[in-house]
Design an enzyme around this catalytic site. Structure first.
Site, mmCIF file in Angstrom:
data_model
loop_
_atom_site.group_PDB
_atom_site.id
_atom_site.type_symbol
_atom_site.label_atom_id
_atom_site.label_comp_id
_atom_site.label_asym_id
_atom_site.label_seq_id
_atom_site.Cartn_x
_atom_site.Cartn_y
_atom_site.Cartn_z
ATOM 1 N N HIS A 83 0.809 -1.216 0.000
ATOM 2 C CA HIS A 83 0.000 0.000 0.000
ATOM 3 C C HIS A 83 0.841 1.264 0.000
ATOM 4 C CE1 HIS A 83 -3.258 -2.789 1.018
ATOM 5 N NE2 HIS A 83 -4.080 -1.851 0.603
ATOM 6 N N GLY A 84 2.038 1.206 0.519
ATOM 7 C CA GLY A 84 2.830 2.427 0.498
ATOM 8 C C GLY A 84 4.092 2.310 1.318
#
Length: 479
Positions: A326-327
């Site tokens: 996701h990041g």
């Protein structure tokens, strides 16, 4: 180009007419129209990254074509490694370079050898995490001999860049989507009408629920130091609705849009907030990513075949990698780790597949025990979302500490008065439609047509009246 923009409102009918009228009965011409439309759609955001999309497409196409001439296992493995290195290398460079550079510098500073971290002014290409995984699924499936390689470059390029799901999924499997570009799609009025209903519901989720929740969530998270515990709890609950409305709304629009062209995309959400435990939640949330990790990481690692502790190890790996996907932020890793901890008791007790069927199937209301389980699962999910939403771990722990203070039992501060009944209306329709693919799939189909069309008009009116001002980007565009 955003689904919730005037540009897309013009773009979609034009592409629809070109596809069905100018495309005629030629599969090649139709695929070429979809490919051109998809590149326009993507280039509308930043045309410079079209070359990256084309490069990723050509690499996997060339690698798989080379497999046709390579029967030796060592050569096949080398070609698969080429695909993995190129795709994951691009993803790693654009998404994680600055993160690892900063962490590397911090580690040396901690050891008493401070160094300056090299940072690059990198723009993260929209959708790179999604189309990278989609092209990888093609290479891996062909390597496993589960899919016949495509010899049609246009069809393969249209598969990789198919605009409805290009920038935020669902992350399609080549075994499902690619063969659909090899057959002549027939216009099906019922399928198109079903697609339009799903797009309408997706727009309601995004424009009415997610964007209005975002205004309250931004205010509460932005001033969390001054907020009472009950307001902070409210902020976490509203973020749960925001991210669900935003992401599942995008998926609904994407799936519905694809159906207008005769294509069927995989389901991405199955009413996850009606889950009775965390295992059920993860079978219903972001299904295309969860099953991608299951098929291409969890099972190759051994899954649960090596005993209980191997299953525990692999489960933690999956959740941590999912968080990191996701990041580049420790908050996403913490979110993944917390969900793994939630999952752990179910795994150790062997009860992670207890709730397979739809809750309260054939009944209006759940049993009291199920209602309690749904509420407790939702609360655990909200706590985990605090890490996902926070800027850093410090803010997340401050937020949770403030939420669990004595002020938790005071009345929360709330600004946008219509939001509670809008969310109530939304949850009611989701509950009614929970036994179908999406809330509006069957709702009203047997009603007299004036009543049914009146209902659709009401939904459109609610969207027009209560939609947030301006074009708010989808949260998952940043991933």
């Amino acid at each position: 180009m955003l689904f919730n923009s005037l540009d897309f409102a013009v773009f979609l009918p034009v592409v629809f007419l070109l596809y069905w009228l100018a495309g005629g009965s030629s599969i090649a011409r139709r695929n070429l129209i979809l490919l051109a439309a998809s590149y326009v759609f993507y280039g509308w955001w930043d045309w410079r990254f079209l070359s990256l999309l084309a490069f990723s497409t050509l690499v996997d196409y060339a690698v798989v074509r080379a497999w046709d001439r390579a029967e030796e296992p060592s050569r096949r493995k080398a070609l698969l490694a080429t695909s993995l290195v190129v795709n994951l290398g691009l993803l790693g460079f654009f998404k994680y370079f600055n993160f690892f550079a900063a962490e590397f510098a911090s580690a040396f500073t901690f050891l008493g050898m401070p160094i300056a971290a090299a940072r690059l002014d990198i723009i993260l290409p929209v959708g790179i995490s999604f189309y990278t995984f989609q092209t990888l699924s093609y290479s891996i499936d062909v390597y496993r001999r589960q899919l016949v390689p495509s010899r049609d470059l246009v069809a393969f390029s249209a598969y990789v860049s198919f605009f409805p799901q290009l920038v935020a999924g669902p992350i399609e499997r080549a075994t499902n989507l690619l063969p659909q570009f090899a057959v002549l799609q027939r216009f099906d009025r019922a399928k198109a009408a079903d697609g339009l209903r799903q797009m309408l519901w997706g727009l309601f989720k995004k424009l009415v629920i997610a964007d209005n929740c975002a205004l309250e969530v931004d205010r509460i998270f932005g001033q969390h130091e001054t907020m009472g515990g009950s307001t902070l709890l409210l902020g976490a609950v509203l973020f749960a609705f925001q991210i669900y409305g935003d992401f599942s709304g995008y998926s609904d629009i994407a799936i519905g849009c694809a159906r207008l062209f005769g294509f069927s995309l995989m389901r991405n959400f199955a009413f996850p907030y009606f889950s009775r435990d965390m295992a059920e939640f993860w079978r219903r949330w972001h299904i295309s990513l969860s099953t991608w990790f299951r098929d291409y990481l969890y099972i190759p690692l051994g899954g649960s075949k090596g005993g209980r502790w191997m299953a525990v190890r692999n489960t933690f790996i999956i959740f941590l990698v999912s968080g990191f996907w996701h990041g580049a932020n420790w908050t996403f890793m913490a979110w993944g780790a917390l969900n793994a901890l939630y999952f752990l008791p179910l795994l150790l007790r062997g009860s992670n597949r207890t709730h397979i069927e739809i809750v309260a199937a054939g009944r209006w209301l759940p049993k009291p025990g199920d209602a309690l389980r749904i509420g407790s699962t939702f609360l655990l999910t909200c706590i985990a979302w605090v890490f996902f939403r926070s800027a850093d771990l410090g803010q997340a722990f401050e937020y949770l500490r403030g939420m669990l203070s004595p002020s938790l039992f005071r009345s929360p501060e709330f600004e946008y008065a219509p939001l509670p009944w809008l969310i109530g209306f939304f949850v009611l329709l989701e509950w009614i439609g929970r036994e179908h693919q999406f809330a509006l799939e069957r709702l009203g189909l047997r009603w007299p047509w004036p009543l049914r069309w009146g209902f659709y008009a009401l939904l459109i009116a609610v969207i027009g009246i209560y939609m947030a001002v301006g074009e708010v980007p989808f949260i998952y565009f940043q991933f």
